[in-house]
Design a protein around this motif. Sequence first.
Motif: not given
Length: 485
Positions: A415-425, A427-437, A456-460
């Motif tokens: 299981c691994f993170i697709l964006e920046e971290r495991w969960g969106h915790i 403040w006032n921050k957009d979910i980043t772009s996916p790190k993999y193509s 298991s692909i983790n999405l915020e």
Amino acid sequence: MLFTLISTLSAYSQNTIDPYAETEAHLTGEEITTIDINPNQINVLTARYARISPNLNPIVKNYMFLWVESVAPELYYLEWKVNLPKAGNYEVTTLVLGKEASIELSCNRQKLEVVNKESEWTRLNLGKVKLKKGENSIRMFVKTDNKFNLSSIELTQSGVQQNMNEEALANRQYNDWFRDAGYGLMFQWTNRATPQKGDTIKNWEDKVNDFDVERFANMVEQTGAAYVLWSITWGQQYISAPIKSLDKIIEGRTTKRDLLGEMAILLHKKGIKLIFYYHYGYDCYHSKDSAWLQAAGGYKADKTELFQNISTILAEIGDRYKDKLNGWWFDGGQRYYDCHFDGSTGGILSAPFRTISQAARSGNGERIIAYNSWILPRLTEYQDYFGGEGLKQFKDLDDGVFRNGKHKGLMAHSCFILEERWGHIDWNKDITSPKYSVDQLVGFIQNAQKNRYPLSINLEMYEDGTVSQKSVDLLEQVRIRVKGN
């Protein structure tokens, strides 16, 4: 070695990403701790209980003792004292890191000698010793020119070890739906999830009531995911369902709406399997839930009450969702394995894995179970698949199962993170772009399909239950490439 943790980490801020935090201070005592051995259990003796040579350094991170680590390549020494109610023959196993480490273990004029050939953490059998009634000293000398870490030794009566292994293996699940899933989606959405904009989190009941479960299920179907790995807790004990056993322990942590049940039904109708992620609420660098741990018995030296409470909660959830709940992923495996990771002494040495796993299978005996061991070897045989934290690509499996090494007998999984971290915790921050193509993800998945293990692909996910459209669009392209239209 008597060892006391003093946790002095500052309060966690959701505005920054913290590293895997090291406890700022700890005390190392001079006296050795004598451990009472239970002849009917696997007795986990961590290096924290031992007298150690000055060239071994205790490693304490994230509010827990991890292992002892070599300071310089030389001869190392550890000594444990144990007390037995009666004499018996005991198998000795160690969790160790140190290629070509020459290990000599002696006790009651017996000597075992083994050379470790593995280059990573491994579960190494040292052989069998006869322990007398009363106090015994177990001494270990290690010689190596390489880095050396030691987590623990395990003492188990030979017959007990065999019976427990046979029982665990007889109940092990090798489910084809999991081995051939290709990929699923993982989400850490809990009471801690923050909105995309703003600086206020809704109360738990309102947050759950506002979650659009149909939108969620349709999004998962759009991505082509074969299953969902959904966090019912993460750092804090809040569950989005009316779980009576949790209410009896502490109030205000459940909801009238059964969001988990609605999700299970919708995903089941779409042919999508469901696995629950569970974090029992231990103190960690990104979250603390002192009220829950105090109420549940988690701050007691003897963790028996805590694990009884956890088992009751798991059994109620399992009975509630029956065949619509297909698995569990238990985080913090080392905190189950070593009940005294927090520096306490007294009571049980390790969690009752057999009891917990039985509770987790209430209502569905075919559920798959994993205890996340992070970088350590498997911590119990009462599980079915490897937690697989972090992106990993496996080969040389036997129908998706590890036949050798530190995860022997478990189904492979990553299981691994697709964006920046495991969960969106944040403040006032957009979910980043996916790190993999798309090409990278398709390559990972095709390798997984070839070797029969899932990713298991983790999405915020924002507080309102939405995810990044960029990530969804990417996964839809992956679905087309992997599964067609």
